[in-house]
Design a protein around this motif. Structure first.
Motif, PDB file in Angstrom:
ATOM      1  N   ALA A 263       9.539  -8.286  -7.067  1.00  0.00           N
ATOM      2  CA  ALA A 263       8.498  -7.840  -6.105  1.00  0.00           C
ATOM      3  C   ALA A 263       8.655  -8.550  -5.015  1.00  0.00           C
ATOM      4  O   ALA A 263       8.851  -9.705  -4.825  1.00  0.00           O
ATOM      5  CB  ALA A 263       7.006  -7.972  -6.738  1.00  0.00           C
ATOM      6  N   THR A 264       8.594  -7.698  -3.822  1.00  0.00           N
ATOM      7  CA  THR A 264       8.617  -8.472  -2.478  1.00  0.00           C
ATOM      8  C   THR A 264       7.319  -8.657  -2.157  1.00  0.00           C
ATOM      9  O   THR A 264       6.236  -8.396  -2.511  1.00  0.00           O
ATOM     10  CB  THR A 264       9.140  -7.133  -1.207  1.00  0.00           C
TER      11      THR A 264
ATOM     12  N   ARG B 289       0.657  -5.078  -0.755  1.00  0.00           N
ATOM     13  CA  ARG B 289      -0.012  -3.684  -0.985  1.00  0.00           C
ATOM     14  C   ARG B 289      -0.837  -3.666  -2.209  1.00  0.00           C
ATOM     15  O   ARG B 289      -1.941  -2.891  -2.261  1.00  0.00           O
ATOM     16  CB  ARG B 289       1.077  -2.546  -0.833  1.00  0.00           C
TER      17      ARG B 289
ATOM     18  N   GLY C 225       0.305  -0.472  -5.899  1.00  0.00           N
ATOM     19  CA  GLY C 225       0.259  -0.458  -4.232  1.00  0.00           C
ATOM     20  C   GLY C 225      -0.407   0.914  -3.609  1.00  0.00           C
ATOM     21  O   GLY C 225      -1.215   0.910  -2.723  1.00  0.00           O
TER      22      GLY C 225
ATOM     23  N   GLN D 219       8.710   1.432  -9.371  1.00  0.00           N
ATOM     24  CA  GLN D 219       8.198   0.186  -9.948  1.00  0.00           C
ATOM     25  C   GLN D 219       6.619   0.111  -9.906  1.00  0.00           C
ATOM     26  O   GLN D 219       6.084   0.565  -9.180  1.00  0.00           O
ATOM     27  CB  GLN D 219       8.471  -1.034  -9.086  1.00  0.00           C
TER      28      GLN D 219
ATOM     29  N   ASP E 123       4.762  -0.885  -7.092  1.00  0.00           N
ATOM     30  CA  ASP E 123       4.508   0.226  -6.058  1.00  0.00           C
ATOM     31  C   ASP E 123       3.464   1.119  -6.489  1.00  0.00           C
ATOM     32  O   ASP E 123       2.619   1.595  -5.776  1.00  0.00           O
ATOM     33  CB  ASP E 123       5.945   0.895  -5.979  1.00  0.00           C
TER      34      ASP E 123
ATOM     35  N   ASP F 235       5.833  -7.894   0.614  1.00  0.00           N
ATOM     36  CA  ASP F 235       5.047  -6.486   1.100  1.00  0.00           C
ATOM     37  C   ASP F 235       4.372  -5.742  -0.105  1.00  0.00           C
ATOM     38  O   ASP F 235       3.394  -5.253  -0.108  1.00  0.00           O
ATOM     39  CB  ASP F 235       5.989  -5.778   1.753  1.00  0.00           C
ATOM     40  N   GLN F 236       5.212  -5.707  -1.093  1.00  0.00           N
ATOM     41  CA  GLN F 236       4.691  -4.996  -2.456  1.00  0.00           C
ATOM     42  C   GLN F 236       3.545  -5.507  -2.883  1.00  0.00           C
ATOM     43  O   GLN F 236       2.466  -5.043  -3.154  1.00  0.00           O
ATOM     44  CB  GLN F 236       5.816  -4.685  -3.407  1.00  0.00           C
TER      45      GLN F 236
END
Length: 122
Positions: A80-81, A87, A36, A30, A33, A83-84
Motif C-alpha cells: 500500500a502507498t 484514505r 479507502g 486492492q 482501496d 496515499d492509500q
C-alpha cells in the motif's frame, strides 16, 4: 415492495454470492482501496460471514476469497502507498463515527415502552 429486512433470503443470498464472485474476479481492486472508498473490504465481508455463521475469521475469509487469505495475499496484494493508507484511515474514521451514532441512538431509546404508553393516565 420489499425492504432490506424483508427481502427474500434466497434473493439476498444470490446477490451476496454475486458480490463475492465479483470481488474474486476483481483481484486488482486492492483491499486498501476498498477500505479507502467504502470503509469495508474483503476481510470485513469475511469477518461478517464468520460472525453471522458462527465460524472463525479464517473460515469466513476463506469463503470470501475462495482460498486461504494468506494465499490470496501472496498472489494479489501489493504494498500500500502512503496515499492509500491515508484514505483508508480517513474512511475508517467515518465508520467509527457512524457506529458511535448508532450506539447513541440505541441508548436514547428505552428497551421497553415509556410509561406514557403503558400507563395512559400518565
Amino acid at each position: 415492495m420489499p425492504t432490506l429486512d424483508t427481502l427474500d433470503d434466497a434473493v439476498a443470498a444470490k446477490a451476496f454470492r454475486r458480490l463475492v464472485r465479483h470481488l474474486r474476479h476483481r483481484s486488482d481492486a486492492q483491499n486498501v482501496d476498498l477500505m479507502g472508498l467504502a470503509g469495508f473490504c474483503r476481510n470485513c465481508l469475511g469477518d461478517w460471514v464468520a460472525e453471522a455463521g458462527g465460524l472463525s475469521k479464517e473460515e469466513g475469509r476463506e469463503i470470501v476469497y475462495g482460498m486461504p487469505y494468506a494465499e490470496w495475499k501472496a498472489r494479489h496484494q501489493i504494498e500500500a502507498t502512503p496515499d492509500q493508507l491515508e484514505r483508508m484511515e480517513e474512511s475508517m474514521k467515518r465508520n467509527h463515527v457512524e457506529a458511535l451514532l448508532d450506539d447513541a441512538l440505541d441508548d436514547s431509546f428505552p428497551a421497553s415502552d415509556p410509561p406514557s404508553m403503558t400507563d395512559p393516565g400518565r
